[in-house]
Design an enzyme around this catalytic site. Structure first.
Site, PDB file in Angstrom:
ATOM      1  N   HIS A 119       5.464   1.207  -2.100  1.00 40.28           N
ATOM      2  CA  HIS A 119       5.480   1.288  -3.565  1.00 40.28           C
ATOM      3  C   HIS A 119       4.804   2.555  -4.065  1.00 40.28           C
ATOM      4  O   HIS A 119       4.111   3.248  -3.328  1.00 40.28           O
ATOM      5  CB  HIS A 119       4.841   0.050  -4.197  1.00 40.28           C
ATOM      6  N   CYS A 141      -0.187  -2.634   1.857  1.00 42.52           N
ATOM      7  CA  CYS A 141       1.088  -1.962   1.561  1.00 42.52           C
ATOM      8  C   CYS A 141       1.037  -0.488   1.965  1.00 42.52           C
ATOM      9  O   CYS A 141       0.003   0.022   2.366  1.00 42.52           O
ATOM     10  CB  CYS A 141       1.401  -2.065   0.068  1.00 42.52           C
TER      11      CYS A 141
END
Length: 166
Positions: A119, A141
């Site tokens: 992301h 992430c």
């Protein structure tokens, strides 16, 4: 032609002409993340299409073991879905945990965690973009700048394999 329609057409044409060359690039058929290098690589066959600097989980060494350990997983997964209404600038979900991850966590009596993605920057931040790739800050992430996420979004389709190496 009415003035407003001409303006709209002019804006659309300008946007199309200013599309980056990547709009005409072949799509990546695999993604490689090398945690130790803090890099993500997009490939088509053996040809490297793009490479980007990344940030990882706050505890980047080793494979993700359980929810809350702030580690980025290691292994082979799939980029299985896009998330447009994320709290980050675009996100592509990684299919963690796989069967082995789930079994390993179950054997230890812990939850394997999940919701691992590639992301961009959190939506609430407009400044300090460079901070987000200079420091490991995620909960597991893989983070990139918004500009890089825009390119990745264009070049990587759903169901693309991703390998995450130490």
């Amino acid at each position: 032609m009415k003035r407003s329609l001409r303006i709209t057409l002019s804006i659309c044409l300008s946007a199309m002409l200013s599309l980056p060359a990547l709009a005409f690039q072949p799509q990546a058929d695999r993604v490689l993340v090398v945690k130790g290098e803090r890099r993500i690589y997009l490939y088509q066959g053996e040809e490297l299409l793009r490479s980007y600097k990344i940030a990882l989980g706050k505890n980047p060494l080793g494979h993700k073991q359980r929810r809350g350990d702030n580690r980025t997983p290691e292994g082979r997964y799939t980029l299985d879905r896009r998330i447009v209404d994320s709290k980050f600038y675009r996100a592509i979900h990684i299919s963690y945990p796989n069967e082995q991850d789930a079994q390993r966590a179950a054997a230890k009596g812990v939850h394997p965690g999940g919701n691992i993605m590639i992301h961009g920057v959190p939506n609430r931040y407009s400044d300090g973009k460079d901070f987000f790739v200079r420091h490991d800050w995620t909960e597991g992430c893989i983070a990139v700048t918004n500009e890089d996420m825009f390119e990745i979004w264009q070049l990587v389709a759903e169901n693309t394999p991703i390998e995450i190496r130490p």
